[in-house]
Design an enzyme around this catalytic site. Structure first.
Site, PDB file in Angstrom:
ATOM      1  N   TYR A   1     -14.019 -35.999 -21.159  1.00 46.88           N
ATOM      2  CA  TYR A   1     -15.141 -35.175 -20.688  1.00 46.88           C
ATOM      3  C   TYR A   1     -14.869 -34.649 -19.279  1.00 46.88           C
ATOM      4  CZ  TYR A   1     -19.800 -33.845 -19.024  1.00 46.88           C
ATOM      5  OH  TYR A   1     -20.862 -33.173 -18.481  1.00 46.88           O
TER       6      TYR A   1
ATOM      7  N   ARG B   1     -13.546 -26.102 -17.392  1.00 48.42           N
ATOM      8  CA  ARG B   1     -14.729 -25.214 -17.382  1.00 48.42           C
ATOM      9  C   ARG B   1     -14.982 -24.680 -15.979  1.00 48.42           C
ATOM     10  NH1 ARG B   1     -20.455 -27.482 -19.612  1.00 48.42           N
ATOM     11  NH2 ARG B   1     -19.879 -29.195 -18.208  1.00 48.42           N
TER      12      ARG B   1
ATOM     13  N   TYR C   1     -23.566 -33.340  -9.016  1.00 44.63           N
ATOM     14  CA  TYR C   1     -23.287 -34.762  -9.236  1.00 44.63           C
ATOM     15  C   TYR C   1     -22.217 -35.236  -8.261  1.00 44.63           C
ATOM     16  CZ  TYR C   1     -25.594 -35.132 -13.913  1.00 44.63           C
ATOM     17  OH  TYR C   1     -26.470 -35.176 -14.961  1.00 44.63           O
TER      18      TYR C   1
ATOM     19  N   ARG D   1     -30.265 -27.208 -16.136  1.00 48.21           N
ATOM     20  CA  ARG D   1     -31.089 -28.035 -17.029  1.00 48.21           C
ATOM     21  C   ARG D   1     -31.755 -27.200 -18.107  1.00 48.21           C
ATOM     22  NH1 ARG D   1     -28.724 -32.757 -16.412  1.00 48.21           N
ATOM     23  NH2 ARG D   1     -28.616 -33.375 -14.228  1.00 48.21           N
TER      24      ARG D   1
ATOM     25  N   GLU E   1     -29.059 -38.082 -26.647  1.00 47.62           N
ATOM     26  CA  GLU E   1     -29.191 -36.837 -25.883  1.00 47.62           C
ATOM     27  C   GLU E   1     -29.993 -35.868 -26.749  1.00 47.62           C
ATOM     28  OE1 GLU E   1     -25.790 -35.415 -23.576  1.00 47.62           O
ATOM     29  OE2 GLU E   1     -26.133 -33.420 -24.435  1.00 47.62           O
TER      30      GLU E   1
HETATM   31  C1  3EB Z   1     -26.234 -35.029 -18.202  1.00 52.06           C
HETATM   32  O1  3EB Z   1     -27.404 -34.749 -17.946  1.00 52.06           O
HETATM   33  C2  3EB Z   1     -25.927 -35.439 -19.604  1.00 52.06           C
HETATM   34  O2  3EB Z   1     -21.387 -30.952 -19.506  1.00 52.06           O
HETATM   35  O3  3EB Z   1     -22.308 -29.227 -20.455  1.00 52.06           O
HETATM   36  C3  3EB Z   1     -25.896 -32.667 -20.775  1.00 52.06           C
HETATM   37  C4  3EB Z   1     -25.865 -31.287 -20.986  1.00 52.06           C
HETATM   38  C5  3EB Z   1     -24.746 -33.314 -20.363  1.00 52.06           C
HETATM   39  C6  3EB Z   1     -24.693 -30.563 -20.773  1.00 52.06           C
HETATM   40  C7  3EB Z   1     -22.339 -30.415 -20.093  1.00 52.06           C
HETATM   41  C8  3EB Z   1     -23.577 -32.571 -20.156  1.00 52.06           C
HETATM   42  C9  3EB Z   1     -23.548 -31.211 -20.358  1.00 52.06           C
HETATM   43  O4  3EB Z   1     -25.329 -35.014 -17.347  1.00 52.06           O
HETATM   44  C10 3EB Z   1     -24.736 -34.798 -20.152  1.00 52.06           C
END
Ligand code: 3EB
Length: 343
Positions: free
Chosen positions: A151, A158, A211, A224, A331
């Protein structure tokens, strides 16, 4: 122009949905471990999500994006797409074995960067430059190769493509999900348009593009949710949402608590979206959901929480798949459309 997500759980409802208006179908996804061998539509802008359906007797479910305009089919650099005057749906599948890592890069990173570079090149050529929503799937999402979780390799590729193609990698970024399947290619499905999306963040969570470095050398590039405002409708695409508060996973071994936290997060995103909403609000029980559960044995508990919180007639497709953090058990993503404004 209007568009809507329609779900067909069986061949009869699929035939009824397509009817004599196949021209008005933009694309979609087929979800389930056993999809039909013969596709129902004569073009290939359909994303195959090969994951076992849970709690459902059907072998597969077809999701279709329906519009009120004729769509045309195209192909560019391995991307199968369909478009109308304002909107484009595309799908790309890459076999990672075809991507030898270049100078210190790993194959998945290279494949991901190339996938997104091609997507942006297509969107620029089609003059529909705004990526709204992306669905990413690949095998073994949590496996470490060459010292880096896959990941995290995906996130580097990306991010590099957004940078290289003149897109911001923070702020105005698309909604997305990134999900692990048992096997199969890197599969990227996307919706793009001529209108810029409004990116929405969750006040309960740190934006994913911010993050801390503990989650990988490059942060994930997604918002989001995005809100799309067209003349006739507003559409909300909510990204894959999990049991994360701030940047931390909460309730690591408790699927019921993760489900509740996830729904609290979706509720918070919906509330943010409603600040930008003209007319009646989006509400939790009018969304169309897709959920991913790491363990199929968690399905009964998941179902209990869902019916407790959303009632029993929610539109929800649930599959078994891997989530991008090893401690996440569930998820959930969602979408909704409402008329542009009340009259
Ligand atoms: C998160 O909130 C959970 O890498 O495109 C959620 C939605 C998550 C999209 C992405 C990852 C992705 O981090 C993981």
């Amino acid at each position: 122009m209007t568009f809507a997500l329609c779900i067909a759980p069986d061949p009869a409802s699929l035939a009824a949905l397509i009817g004599n208006r196949a021209d008005h179908i933009l694309g979609g996804a087929i979800v389930g471990a056993n999809p039909p061998l013969r596709p129902a539509l004569p073009w290939s802008a359909i994303q195959a999500v090969a994951a076992p359906l849970l709690g459902d007797s059907s072998a597969w479910i077809q999701e279709l994006w329906q519009t009120d305009e004729d769509c045309r089919t195209g192909e560019f650099a391995g991307i199968a797409f369909r478009r109308n005057s304002e909107l484009l749906y595309g799908v790309l599948r890459f076999d990672e074995q075809n991507f030898v890592g270049t100078s210190g890069q790993l194959p998945l990173q290279t494949a991901t960067e190339e996938a997104y570079r091609r997507i942006f090149a297509l969107l620029d050529r089609q003059s529909l430059p705004y990526l709204w929503r992306v669905w990413n799937y690949f095998a073994d999402i949590n496996r470490e190769t060459d010292g880096l979780e896959r990941y995290r390799q995906f996130n580097i590729g990306r991010y590099n493509a957004f940078q290289a193609c003149g897109r911001t990698a923070a702020g105005a970024v698309p909604a997305a999900c990134a999900i692990g399947l048992r096997d199969g290619p890197l599969s990227v499905g996307f919706i793009a348009g001529g209108q810029p999306p409004l990116a929405i963040e969750n006040p309960r969570q740190i934006s994913a593009y911010d993050y801390p470095a503990a989650y990988g050398p490059r942060s994930p590039t997604f918002s989001r949710a995005v809100l799309i405002t067209l003349a006739q409708q507003q559409s909300l695409f909510i990204s894959g949402t999990a049991s994360i508060v701030g940047h931390r996973t909460v309730h690591p071994h408790d699927v019921a608590a993760q489900c509740h936290e996830t729904l609290d997060n979706i509720a918070a995103v919906v509330a943010e979206a409603n600040h930008h909403r003209q007319g009646p609000s989006f509400s939790l029980n009018s969304l169309t959901y897709r959920a991913y559960l790491r363990y199929d044995s968690d399905y009964p508990v998941f179902r209990d929480v869902i019916s407790q919180r959303l009632g029993t007639d929610t539109s929800l497709v649930c599959v078994q798949a891997d989530i991008c953090r090893h401690d996440l058990l569930v998820e959930i993503e969602a979408m909704a459309t409402l008329p542009a404004r009340s009259r």
